[in-house]
Design a protein around this motif. Structure first.
Motif, PDB file in Angstrom:
ATOM      1  N   ASN A 164      76.863  30.109  75.453  1.00 41.07           N
ATOM      2  CA  ASN A 164      78.143  29.400  75.511  1.00 41.07           C
ATOM      3  C   ASN A 164      78.495  29.017  74.072  1.00 41.07           C
ATOM      4  O   ASN A 164      77.875  28.128  73.493  1.00 41.07           O
ATOM      5  CB  ASN A 164      77.997  28.156  76.393  1.00 41.07           C
ATOM      6  N   TYR A 165      79.477  29.704  73.513  1.00 41.29           N
ATOM      7  CA  TYR A 165      79.800  29.490  72.101  1.00 41.29           C
ATOM      8  C   TYR A 165      80.394  28.112  71.849  1.00 41.29           C
ATOM      9  O   TYR A 165      80.570  27.713  70.711  1.00 41.29           O
ATOM     10  CB  TYR A 165      80.762  30.575  71.610  1.00 41.29           C
ATOM     11  N   GLU A 204      80.957  39.402  67.990  1.00 40.22           N
ATOM     12  CA  GLU A 204      81.373  40.042  69.241  1.00 40.22           C
ATOM     13  C   GLU A 204      82.547  40.983  68.968  1.00 40.22           C
ATOM     14  O   GLU A 204      83.304  40.772  68.021  1.00 40.22           O
ATOM     15  CB  GLU A 204      81.828  38.983  70.255  1.00 40.22           C
ATOM     16  N   ALA A 253      72.582  38.698  87.433  1.00 33.80           N
ATOM     17  CA  ALA A 253      73.618  38.608  86.399  1.00 33.80           C
ATOM     18  C   ALA A 253      75.016  38.706  87.011  1.00 33.80           C
ATOM     19  O   ALA A 253      75.178  38.714  88.231  1.00 33.80           O
ATOM     20  CB  ALA A 253      73.414  39.745  85.403  1.00 33.80           C
ATOM     21  N   SER A 274      70.770  37.364  82.160  1.00 35.61           N
ATOM     22  CA  SER A 274      72.133  37.400  81.647  1.00 35.61           C
ATOM     23  C   SER A 274      72.936  36.195  82.159  1.00 35.61           C
ATOM     24  O   SER A 274      72.550  35.064  81.916  1.00 35.61           O
ATOM     25  CB  SER A 274      72.773  38.744  82.009  1.00 35.61           C
ATOM     26  N   MET A 275      74.016  36.422  82.903  1.00 34.32           N
ATOM     27  CA  MET A 275      74.819  35.313  83.402  1.00 34.32           C
ATOM     28  C   MET A 275      74.026  34.446  84.382  1.00 34.32           C
ATOM     29  O   MET A 275      74.403  33.309  84.662  1.00 34.32           O
ATOM     30  CB  MET A 275      76.095  35.855  84.061  1.00 34.32           C
ATOM     31  N   ASP A 278      85.933  41.259  73.586  1.00 29.34           N
ATOM     32  CA  ASP A 278      85.020  40.295  74.211  1.00 29.34           C
ATOM     33  C   ASP A 278      85.315  38.874  73.747  1.00 29.34           C
ATOM     34  O   ASP A 278      85.217  37.927  74.527  1.00 29.34           O
ATOM     35  CB  ASP A 278      83.572  40.678  73.915  1.00 29.34           C
ATOM     36  N   TYR A 316      86.027  35.792  76.267  1.00 28.12           N
ATOM     37  CA  TYR A 316      85.360  34.479  76.228  1.00 28.12           C
ATOM     38  C   TYR A 316      86.377  33.370  76.031  1.00 28.12           C
ATOM     39  O   TYR A 316      86.274  32.299  76.628  1.00 28.12           O
ATOM     40  CB  TYR A 316      84.334  34.415  75.092  1.00 28.12           C
ATOM     41  N   GLN A 362      72.785  30.840  83.005  1.00 26.68           N
ATOM     42  CA  GLN A 362      73.448  29.532  83.105  1.00 26.68           C
ATOM     43  C   GLN A 362      73.011  28.772  84.361  1.00 26.68           C
ATOM     44  O   GLN A 362      72.958  27.550  84.367  1.00 26.68           O
ATOM     45  CB  GLN A 362      74.984  29.658  83.022  1.00 26.68           C
ATOM     46  N   SER A 369      86.735  42.618  78.869  1.00 21.97           N
ATOM     47  CA  SER A 369      85.288  42.513  78.652  1.00 21.97           C
ATOM     48  C   SER A 369      84.564  43.862  78.669  1.00 21.97           C
ATOM     49  O   SER A 369      84.701  44.645  79.605  1.00 21.97           O
ATOM     50  CB  SER A 369      84.715  41.628  79.751  1.00 21.97           C
ATOM     51  N   VAL A 379      81.478  44.146  79.139  1.00 21.02           N
ATOM     52  CA  VAL A 379      80.494  44.071  80.217  1.00 21.02           C
ATOM     53  C   VAL A 379      81.152  44.510  81.520  1.00 21.02           C
ATOM     54  O   VAL A 379      80.635  45.360  82.244  1.00 21.02           O
ATOM     55  CB  VAL A 379      79.945  42.631  80.361  1.00 21.02           C
ATOM     56  N   VAL A 396      73.489  34.655  78.599  1.00 23.65           N
ATOM     57  CA  VAL A 396      74.804  34.624  77.943  1.00 23.65           C
ATOM     58  C   VAL A 396      74.928  33.278  77.239  1.00 23.65           C
ATOM     59  O   VAL A 396      74.600  32.243  77.795  1.00 23.65           O
ATOM     60  CB  VAL A 396      75.919  34.773  79.000  1.00 23.65           C
TER      61      VAL A 396
END
Ligand SMILES: *[C@@H]1O[C@H](CO)[C@@H](O)[C@H](O)[C@H]1NC(C)=O
Ligand SMILES: *[C@@H]1O[C@H](CO)[C@@H](O)[C@H](O)[C@H]1NC(C)=O
Length: 249
Positions: free
Chosen positions: A169-170, A187, A71, A141-142, A191, A195, A145, A217, A219, A167
């Motif tokens: 991607n909105y 969120e 992540a 998590s990350m 955060d 993003y 992608q 963030s 995180v 995670v």
């Protein structure tokens, strides 16, 4: 005179702003100024090194050979392998290799990194370690992608893929916009801002993630506010495990 002073001030502010948004040059492991190399590493075809860690059964007898993608704010040590019992590992015949993503831990950064290059790095790692024609991939998590790029560019090498708490991607057009918006609005506002900066102004991301003026963030600031009580327990376990291999910044 006033004009000149203002112009100088303006140039000064620009220079300061430019400095503030530039990440510092990387400290390359194994060079004179950099930290020492302690992990096994492979040398990729473009000369970069990738550090890795093998866990579980030996790859020759394993039934499931897994490449684990870590992540954000993590490294090759942050896998689930340490939480699996020996029985489970042997019953399922699991071999896990994790690696430091370029620029993390003891892997060289890749200034030319693209969506595709990550997939090709993983393919080279698997080939240099002799994992055979197909292997499994897990992205946490990350790391999720990265799996999308693996599935896109080297699908013929993949026996199976799992994305764990990836995670989202909105802004991904593949998701219904109303769903993305509804999720985004759940969120925390700090955060949402983080993003938005990474999406709309990626060149500001380094500054945003290191500045102390605005809350950023959760995180990256290791806040537990966003977690459920079960997740909090796991996060604490993970933090405890991390203490065994991280050095204070
Ligand atoms: C989004 O829109 C679709 C179709 O109009 C609807 O079925 C769905 O319930 C909506 N979802 C949300 C989260 O609003
Ligand atoms: C850290 O995250 C929490 C929420 O998760 C937020 O309230 C707080 O302001 C953040 N702190 C910093 C320094 O960014």
């Amino acid at each position: 005179m006033l004009k000149k002073t203002l112009a100088l001030l303006f140039v000064g502010i620009l220079a300061w702003a430019y400095q503030a948004i530039q990440p510092p040059p990387p400290k390359i492991c194994g060079t004179v100024e950099g930290p020492p190399v302690t992990a096994p590493r492979i040398k990729l075809s473009d000369g970069r090194h990738l550090a890795y860690k093998e866990q579980g059964m030996s790859k020759d007898s394993a039934k499931h050979k897994i490449v684990f993608v870590h992540a954000i704010d993590s490294c090759r040590h942050d896998t689930f392998a340490g939480f699996l019992s020996r029985e489970l590992v042997e019953d399922l015949g699991i071999y896990i290799v994790s690696f430091d993503r370029p620029g993390y831990g003891e892997s060289d950064p890749n200034p030319k990194r693209t969506v595709k290059s990550m997939a090709l790095d993983i393919e080279e790692l698997a080939d240099q370690l002799g994992l055979g024609s197909k292997f499994y991939v897990i992205g946490f998590s990350m790391g999720g992608q990265v799996l999308w790029s693996v599935l896109k560019y080297i699908p013929h090498r993949i026996a199976g893929a799992a994305l764990i708490a990836p995670v989202v991607n909105y802004w991904w057009p593949g998701l219904p916009a109303n769903l993305s918006n509804a999720a985004f609005n759940r969120e925390l506002w700090n955060d949402r801002l983080t993003y938005s900066v990474s999406h709309h102004a990626p060149w500001l991301a380094y500054w945003w993630n290191t500045q102390k003026w605005f809350p950023s963030s959760s995180v990256l600031n290791l806040s537990l506010d966003v977690l459920s009580s079960e997740d909090k327990e796991f996060a604490l376990l993970r933090e405890r495990a991390r203490k065994t291999y991280t050095v204070p910044a």
